[in-house]
Design a protein around this motif. Structure first.
Motif, PDB file in Angstrom:
ATOM      1  N   ASP A   1      -8.793  -2.556  -1.912  1.00 48.10           N
ATOM      2  CA  ASP A   1      -8.766  -2.093  -0.524  1.00 48.10           C
ATOM      3  C   ASP A   1      -9.927  -2.959   0.428  1.00 48.10           C
ATOM      4  O   ASP A   1      -9.632  -2.743   1.530  1.00 48.10           O
ATOM      5  CB  ASP A   1      -9.502  -0.517  -0.588  1.00 48.10           C
ATOM      6  CG  ASP A   1      -8.670   0.413  -1.336  1.00 48.10           C
ATOM      7  OD1 ASP A   1      -7.435   0.374  -1.051  1.00 48.10           O
ATOM      8  OD2 ASP A   1      -9.046   1.051  -1.880  1.00 48.10           O
TER       9      ASP A   1
ATOM     10  N   THR B   1       1.009  -1.231   0.086  1.00 49.16           N
ATOM     11  CA  THR B   1       0.012   0.002  -0.079  1.00 49.16           C
ATOM     12  C   THR B   1       0.792   1.269   0.044  1.00 49.16           C
ATOM     13  O   THR B   1       1.936   1.349   0.278  1.00 49.16           O
ATOM     14  CB  THR B   1      -0.899   0.040   1.236  1.00 49.16           C
ATOM     15  OG1 THR B   1       0.076   0.313   2.523  1.00 49.16           O
ATOM     16  CG2 THR B   1      -1.522  -1.133   1.249  1.00 49.16           C
TER      17      THR B   1
ATOM     18  N   GLY C   1      -9.445   4.662  -0.837  1.00 51.36           N
ATOM     19  CA  GLY C   1      -8.728   3.728   0.040  1.00 51.36           C
ATOM     20  C   GLY C   1      -9.267   3.064   1.261  1.00 51.36           C
ATOM     21  O   GLY C   1     -10.271   2.847   1.128  1.00 51.36           O
TER      22      GLY C   1
ATOM     23  N   TYR D   1      -3.564   3.100   0.830  1.00 52.20           N
ATOM     24  CA  TYR D   1      -4.175   2.895  -0.611  1.00 52.20           C
ATOM     25  C   TYR D   1      -3.607   1.728  -1.225  1.00 52.20           C
ATOM     26  O   TYR D   1      -2.183   1.732  -1.250  1.00 52.20           O
ATOM     27  CB  TYR D   1      -4.235   4.229  -1.583  1.00 52.20           C
ATOM     28  CG  TYR D   1      -4.657   5.465  -0.891  1.00 52.20           C
ATOM     29  CD1 TYR D   1      -5.923   5.926  -1.097  1.00 52.20           C
ATOM     30  CD2 TYR D   1      -3.744   6.149   0.063  1.00 52.20           C
ATOM     31  CE1 TYR D   1      -6.536   6.996  -0.262  1.00 52.20           C
ATOM     32  CE2 TYR D   1      -4.189   7.140   0.674  1.00 52.20           C
ATOM     33  CZ  TYR D   1      -5.477   7.735   0.630  1.00 52.20           C
ATOM     34  OH  TYR D   1      -5.996   8.687   1.125  1.00 52.20           O
ATOM     35  N   ASP D   2      -4.318   0.720  -1.754  1.00 55.63           N
ATOM     36  CA  ASP D   2      -3.916  -0.493  -2.397  1.00 55.63           C
ATOM     37  C   ASP D   2      -2.706  -0.275  -3.283  1.00 55.63           C
ATOM     38  O   ASP D   2      -3.336   0.510  -4.516  1.00 55.63           O
ATOM     39  CB  ASP D   2      -4.936  -1.324  -2.872  1.00 55.63           C
ATOM     40  CG  ASP D   2      -4.542  -2.600  -3.578  1.00 55.63           C
ATOM     41  OD1 ASP D   2      -3.597  -3.133  -3.112  1.00 55.63           O
ATOM     42  OD2 ASP D   2      -5.092  -2.926  -4.521  1.00 55.63           O
TER      43      ASP D   2
END
Length: 517
Positions: free
Chosen positions: A399, A187, A360, A392-393
């Motif tokens: 997410d 992330t 996110g 945030y991925d």
């Protein structure tokens, strides 16, 4: 202390409303032996049986923040038992191959274990050697430790992440089923904005129940300010005849919403930011001033909005502790003038701006001391503040997978036992946590279960069900999720979970609606 040997660790309860776990160490003045053992006593989750008192007496002690004599009595009983009750050690389970013995002659949770498992924990964390925690060490901490040892020094700060971004992206591109990572590798993100003056920039959606409460507190706050600072009446003519709280209400009722803002702003300008106490927010934002954040341009994100509609969704934390999803009641003025001020004024902190208006996930950063779960949820396309730190991925997992993982009992235990046992959950606490890559089938099942929780949360925010009904519907699903996550990580041990700690109802009061600027 090289000349001393630790022989006993007593992990004590959060007495006197303490916010951190405390522990007592017993040491013996001698050098450590070749294969040292310690006695570990875990009384962080006490009960009436462990203290040999009645349920009524225990409830009275547990719910009182000021019952010092009660706490002294049960702690005295505990330490007496530690020193005088002869232990009866029985082989209970293993911890990474080392035998763990449990005292069958104690009402307390009392173990005897080798020091070896603690040497294998990340940062040599001293955890309670229960069967559940022992399996966490074996199935999660040990296999994830090589990744942590290799990468943590490269991602510990935002600057390091940026310097190592190409290498991080290469790592993520090679992830596949059953691979190990840590959340900070998969992330990106950062802490959020701090306005320096929430009352000036932040307000409530007119449709939120916080707005209803705000209409009441505005009257109360203004009346109190008039009593504390009589000069306000002389500076503001429309308040000169206010001799009672009813008079104040009559004045505010006669003003348009924007005129109320101008009045409160003017009083603060002349009498100081704290005249209404702390970060009091008094703006109720009509829909005609709200800009839909999902259609905002990159230029508007960085420089602000023109025109009448300048208020955008603002995620400033959630004192109710909602999990899975939150329909934020807050809006922030994102006009060009406001953005210019927030990005340059020394009282504000313009941070995390690269992630504003991005989907996110975030979490409640301060938990109840007795919590047994994270309060993690999706973050919409909002601006977020320091009370709603967000990640945030970057791995393609999505997410939802991170929210579901963090909301599981397992990940809470990993954090509490091996990384951080305080109530404050910072950005790096989450970044350090190990994460296992699921198969496509497992990921699909997790997302489906998340969506079921989301439906219930949205029904709650739509007013279709109350909070009690929401919790009653969520808890069976959350129990299923706990089992699914345990299975993914290979955790077979069972541990009793105190469900009454989940998402207790929170009344809207001055304390819950205010925070520091």
């Amino acid at each position: 202390m090289p000349e001393c040997r630790v022989t006993e660790i007593i992990n004590t309860p959060k007495a006197f409303a303490a916010l951190v776990d405390t522990a007592i160490f017993t040491v013996k003045k001698e050098r450590a032996i070749d294969k040292p053992e310690i006695v570990y006593v875990d009384i962080r989750k006490p009960n009436a049986v462990s203290f040999n008192i009645s349920e009524d007496e225990w409830k009275q002690i547990r719910t009182s923040k000021e019952n010092l004599s009660g706490w002294e009595r049960i702690l005295d009983r505990t330490f007496s038992a530690l020193g005088h009750d002869t232990p009866n050690w029985k082989n209970s389970h293993t911890c990474d191959g080392d035998k763990v013995f449990k005292d069958d002659n104690s009402t307390l949770l009392k173990f005897k274990v080798s020091f070896e498992p603690y040497r294998k924990a990340i940062n040599y964390a001293i955890f309670s050697p229960t069967e559940y925690n022992s399996q966490i060490l074996e199935k999660i901490i040990k296999p994830a430790r090589p990744v942590f040892d290799t990468w943590w020094s490269k991602i510990e700060t935002s600057r390091l992440i940026e310097n190592n971004r190409i290498e991080i992206e290469k790592f993520n591109s090679k992830l596949s089923m059953n691979h190990w990572a840590i959340i900070g590798l998969t992330t990106d993100g950062g802490v959020g904005l701090q306005t320096g003056d929430n009352g000036r920039f932040v307000g409530y959606r007119s449709s939120s129940r916080f707005a209803v409460r705000c209409k009441e507190t505005r009257v109360q706050k203004l009346w109190k300010a008039l009593n504390d600072e009589p000069k306000i009446k002389r500076k503001f003519d429309l308040l000169s005849d206010c001799g009672s709280i009813d008079d104040v209400k009559e004045v505010l009722d006669s003003l348009k919403e924007i005129e109320i803002w101008e009045l409160f702003d003017g009083i603060k300008e002349k009498f100081g930011l704290r005249v209404f106490w702390k970060g009091y927010m008094y703006r109720i934002i009509p829909n005609t001033l709200v800009f839909e954040g999902d259609v905002i341009s990159e230029k508007q994100k960085q420089e602000g909005l023109k025109g009448k509609r300048t208020y955008v969704p603002y995620d400033k934390g959630d004192k109710e502790g909602n999990r899975w999803y939150l329909e934020t009641p807050y809006l922030i003025d994102w006009s060009e003038d406001s953005v210019s001020f927030l990005s340059t004024d020394e009282r504000a902190r313009w941070q995390g701006y690269n992630f504003f208006f991005r989907n996110g996930f975030c979490w409640t950063n301060v938990l109840n001391p007795n919590s047994t779960y994270f309060k993690c949820r999706l973050k919409d396309t909002t601006v977020n503040d320091v009370g709603s730190m967000s990640l945030y991925d970057e791995s393609g997992l999505g997410d939802k997978y991170f929210v579901l993982s963090l909301n599981s009992y397992l990940h809470f235990k990993v954090l509490r036992e091996f990384f951080n046992n305080t109530v404050n959950i910072q950005m790096n606490d989450i970044r350090k946590l190990p994460i296992k890559i699921p198969s496509e089938k497992e990921l699909k099942a997790f997302n489906k279960k998340f969506d079921e929780c989301m439906v219930i949360k949205k029904e709650y925010f739509a007013g279709e069900i109350d909070r009690a009904e929401m919790n009653s519907q969520l808890r069976p699903l959350e129990a299923e999720i706990d089992e699914m996550v345990n299975k993914l990580y290979g955790i077979e041990a069972k541990e009793e979970i105190e469900l009454d700690e989940l998402e207790e109802d929170v009344l809207i009061t001055d304390e819950t609606e205010e925070d520091e600027d």
